[in-house]
Design a protein around this motif. Structure first.
Motif, PDB file in Angstrom:
ATOM      1  N   GLU A 183      -7.704  -2.472   4.816  1.00 22.75           N
ATOM      2  CA  GLU A 183      -6.859  -1.292   5.362  1.00 22.75           C
ATOM      3  C   GLU A 183      -7.140  -0.646   7.144  1.00 22.75           C
ATOM      4  O   GLU A 183      -6.990  -0.390   7.561  1.00 22.75           O
TER       5      GLU A 183
ATOM      6  N   ILE B  19       0.856  -1.176   0.255  1.00 23.51           N
ATOM      7  CA  ILE B  19       0.015   0.017   0.355  1.00 23.51           C
ATOM      8  C   ILE B  19       0.715   1.653   0.049  1.00 23.51           C
ATOM      9  O   ILE B  19       1.336   1.222   0.503  1.00 23.51           O
ATOM     10  N   ARG B  20       0.388   2.549  -1.118  1.00 28.14           N
ATOM     11  CA  ARG B  20       1.358   3.585  -1.176  1.00 28.14           C
ATOM     12  C   ARG B  20       0.076   4.418  -0.594  1.00 28.14           C
ATOM     13  O   ARG B  20      -0.612   4.709  -0.367  1.00 28.14           O
ATOM     14  N   LYS B  21       1.222   5.027   0.291  1.00 27.53           N
ATOM     15  CA  LYS B  21       0.607   5.720   1.569  1.00 27.53           C
ATOM     16  C   LYS B  21       1.246   7.739   1.074  1.00 27.53           C
ATOM     17  O   LYS B  21       2.636   7.619   0.756  1.00 27.53           O
TER      18      LYS B  21
ATOM     19  N   LYS C 153      -2.814  12.168   0.676  1.00 30.64           N
ATOM     20  CA  LYS C 153      -4.657  11.838   0.922  1.00 30.64           C
ATOM     21  C   LYS C 153      -4.709  10.472   1.335  1.00 30.64           C
ATOM     22  O   LYS C 153      -5.800  10.107   1.023  1.00 30.64           O
ATOM     23  N   TYR C 154      -3.323   9.538   1.848  1.00 32.05           N
ATOM     24  CA  TYR C 154      -4.093   8.481   2.568  1.00 32.05           C
ATOM     25  C   TYR C 154      -4.789   8.171   3.730  1.00 32.05           C
ATOM     26  O   TYR C 154      -5.795   7.558   3.211  1.00 32.05           O
ATOM     27  N   ASP C 155      -5.008   9.350   4.498  1.00 34.26           N
ATOM     28  CA  ASP C 155      -5.726   9.229   5.483  1.00 34.26           C
ATOM     29  C   ASP C 155      -7.301   9.875   4.901  1.00 34.26           C
ATOM     30  O   ASP C 155      -8.048   9.301   5.251  1.00 34.26           O
TER      31      ASP C 155
ATOM     32  N   TYR D 273      -3.838   4.373  -4.809  1.00 30.84           N
ATOM     33  CA  TYR D 273      -3.373   4.084  -2.391  1.00 30.84           C
ATOM     34  C   TYR D 273      -3.961   2.527  -2.890  1.00 30.84           C
ATOM     35  O   TYR D 273      -2.957   1.460  -2.330  1.00 30.84           O
TER      36      TYR D 273
ATOM     37  N   THR E   3      -6.945   9.098  -7.641  1.00 27.82           N
ATOM     38  CA  THR E   3      -6.489   8.955  -6.955  1.00 27.82           C
ATOM     39  C   THR E   3      -6.690   7.463  -5.904  1.00 27.82           C
ATOM     40  O   THR E   3      -5.243   6.985  -5.573  1.00 27.82           O
TER      41      THR E   3
END
Length: 207
Positions: free
Chosen positions: A62, A8-10, A13-15, A52, A48
């Motif tokens: 996740e 998983i790429r963080k 805008k992950y959160d 992620y 986007t």
């Protein structure tokens, strides 16, 4: 979304993506949640979102890991050495039962079982960041309670596992197999109280 499991790429805008996904999954469940709804709720484009989480299962797991971590941390904060074992165990039992029987908890369990052959890392990672964390908190509490002379336990890990299983008695099987009708608050209290009473009958200090 494809089914390939990958890291998983963080990013910034992950959160944001996780917050939107959590809201939609909690509202609609795994099957009912669409990529369009998640992207809209998160305020990001589908591109986007895909960048992620290229697989909806990865996104769900996740979210589930983060939710379990949050609940385990909140439960740990409620436990203080000033409370007696019966009070602490009732808090823990109530929390465990609530999560295990929730739609979210059921979805997590079913996905872990269904995808265990194709994506064994999903289940392992979820366990380590969720149930294993909660187990560690219980073990830590039991160790401290033993040191204070409030409980008598030789195998802390086994005792923690036994308590968790007591909290699933009757209700988990009823919900997972869809039998026995809806679970009431009285049912939950019955199981929580029974779990605590049986645990204390085995490990409580007598006399």
């Amino acid at each position: 979304m494809g089914a390939a499991a990958q890291p998983i790429r963080k990013g910034r805008k992950y959160d944001q993506v996780l917050d939107g996904a959590r809201h939609v999954f909690m509202r609609d469940g795994f099957e009912g949640a669409s990529v369009d709804d998640i992207a809209r709720e998160a305020g990001v484009s589908k591109a986007t979102l895909y960048s992620y989480f290229p697989d909806k299962r990865l996104l769900f797991m996740e979210v589930a890991k983060c939710e379990c971590f949050r609940q385990a941390s909140e439960a740990a904060e409620l436990i203080t050495c000033s409370l007696r074992p019966r009070e602490v165990l009732m808090i823990a039992a109530t929390r465990m039962i609530a999560f295990v029987l929730s739609d979210f908890g059921m979805r997590v369990f079913r996905i872990c079982v269904a995808e265990s052959d194709r994506f064994p890392d999903l289940g392992r990672e979820f366990y380590e960041s969720g149930p294993a964390l909660a187990r560690a908190h219980v073990v830590d509490y039991l160790r401290d309670a033993v040191a204070r002379g409030e409980l008598v336990i030789d195998d802390l890990q086994l005792a923690a596992d036994q308590f968790a299983e007591l909290c699933k008695a009757d209700l988990f099987a009823r919900v997972i197999f869809g039998v026995g009708g809806p679970v009431t608050e009285a049912d939950r209290q019955r199981i929580a109280t029974g779990a605590v009473e049986m645990f204390l009958a085995r490990y409580g200090v007598t006399g």
